[in-house]
Design a protein around this motif. Structure first.
Motif, mmCIF file in Angstrom:
data_model
loop_
_atom_site.group_PDB
_atom_site.id
_atom_site.type_symbol
_atom_site.label_atom_id
_atom_site.label_comp_id
_atom_site.label_asym_id
_atom_site.label_seq_id
_atom_site.Cartn_x
_atom_site.Cartn_y
_atom_site.Cartn_z
ATOM 1 N N PRO A 7 -1.998 17.927 -48.020
ATOM 2 C CA PRO A 7 -2.532 18.065 -49.388
ATOM 3 C C PRO A 7 -3.578 19.186 -49.462
ATOM 4 O O PRO A 7 -4.406 19.314 -48.562
ATOM 5 C CB PRO A 7 -3.195 16.714 -49.667
ATOM 6 N N MET A 8 -3.528 19.969 -50.534
ATOM 7 C CA MET A 8 -4.553 21.004 -50.752
ATOM 8 C C MET A 8 -5.913 20.329 -50.935
ATOM 9 O O MET A 8 -6.004 19.344 -51.667
ATOM 10 C CB MET A 8 -4.237 21.790 -52.040
ATOM 11 N N PRO A 9 -6.957 20.866 -50.324
ATOM 12 C CA PRO A 9 -8.293 20.294 -50.535
ATOM 13 C C PRO A 9 -8.685 20.347 -52.018
ATOM 14 O O PRO A 9 -8.270 21.249 -52.747
ATOM 15 C CB PRO A 9 -9.210 21.218 -49.724
ATOM 16 N N THR A 10 -9.486 19.366 -52.437
ATOM 17 C CA THR A 10 -9.936 19.331 -53.841
ATOM 18 C C THR A 10 -11.458 19.429 -53.940
ATOM 19 O O THR A 10 -12.006 19.312 -55.032
ATOM 20 C CB THR A 10 -9.477 18.024 -54.514
ATOM 21 N N ASP A 11 -12.133 19.655 -52.796
ATOM 22 C CA ASP A 11 -13.603 19.687 -52.808
ATOM 23 C C ASP A 11 -14.123 21.090 -53.124
ATOM 24 O O ASP A 11 -14.802 21.721 -52.330
ATOM 25 C CB ASP A 11 -14.159 19.210 -51.458
ATOM 26 N N TRP A 12 -13.750 21.578 -54.278
ATOM 27 C CA TRP A 12 -14.221 22.886 -54.735
ATOM 28 C C TRP A 12 -14.365 22.830 -56.256
ATOM 29 O O TRP A 12 -13.757 21.980 -56.908
ATOM 30 C CB TRP A 12 -13.251 24.007 -54.326
ATOM 31 N N GLN A 13 -15.145 23.764 -56.802
ATOM 32 C CA GLN A 13 -15.406 23.730 -58.238
ATOM 33 C C GLN A 13 -14.725 24.881 -58.977
ATOM 34 O O GLN A 13 -14.148 24.713 -60.025
ATOM 35 C CB GLN A 13 -16.926 23.766 -58.481
#
Ligand SMILES: [Zn+2]
Length: 242
Positions: A7-13
């Motif tokens: 899964p692509m990381p989602t911890d970015w804004q």
């Protein structure tokens, strides 16, 4: 096929998508962009050209503004309202310091933590030869992430434009890569992605006999189903994470 993609990381804004032409994001990644903007991430687009050499029957001075309009409509359909264009000449974009400086400037302006680029390899995953503009812009974007963080590579960005180094890019994701590593489930956003690609109506009309909506649906359903097979979902968009 095995489920090999993470899964692509989602911890970015904030993400900045850097591509050569109008329609590059739409063919490769706009379903993922829609899922990100739905989840509250901010996404901007930076295009090296206006795609003015893309329509055989329309001269560049007309095609450029037309394609810019289509790109802005297309972006809005997946929640992107910040679309920036550089004036590199479509078809003959040169990979070099001028392009790197322009992309580094865009990165310092947007200050993203994720940069998305488009396939910079010689070939596509299916074996076909990639376009010189995609190779040039993809490679320059990878280089420009480092340039954006270095005060001394393009000092005029500080002295003339007041743009201080930005070292905040933590990841680069290459859309359309023949070597994908990660993916985003795009089942819920696929219909909007079809609309976003179909918004390039004049371009697609020149490219195929099919109606733009039909062409967009066929293409995106097929390519996202292929990526989905490696990710364990019905539809996915794959990226190579750098
Ligand atoms: Zn392109």
């Amino acid at each position: 096929m095995t489920e090999s993609l993470e899964p692509m990381p989602t911890d970015w804004q904030r993400a900045l998508v850097i591509v050569a032409h109008p329609d590059d994001v739409e063919f490769a990644a706009c379903a993922a962009v829609a899922s990100w903007t739905d989840a509250g991430h901010e996404v901007s687009y930076l295009l090296a050209s206006r795609g003015e050499a893309g329509i055989d029957g329309v001269p560049p001075e007309e095609a450029g503004p037309l394609r810019e309009r289509e790109q802005r409509e297309s972006a809005a359909l997946v929640g992107v309202h910040d679309v920036r264009f550089l004036d590199h000449r479509d078809g003959v974009i040169e990979s070099g310091t001028a392009l790197r400086r322009d992309l580094a400037r865009g990165i310092r302006e947007v200050r993203p933590d994720l940069v998305i680029t488009f396939n910079h390899y010689d070939r596509w995953g299916f074996g076909g030869w990639n376009s010189p503009d995609h190779r040039a812009v993809g490679r320059a974007a990878l280089d420009a992430v480092g340039d954006a963080g270095n005060r001394w590579i393009f000092p005029e960005l500080v002295t003339e434009a007041g743009l201080h180094p930005w070292k905040g890019v933590r990841r680069i994701a290459v859309a359309g890569s023949p070597h994908p590593t990660h993916a985003v489930d795009v089942g819920p956003t696929l219909d909007r992605a079809v609309g976003s690609l179909a918004a390039h109506a004049n371009y697609l009309a020149a490219l195929t006999e099919q109606a733009p909506e039909d062409m967009a649906r066929d293409f995106l359903h097929r390519t996202t189903a292929e990526a989905g097979a490696s990710f364990g979902t019905e539809h996915a968009v794959a990226f190579e994470l750098v």
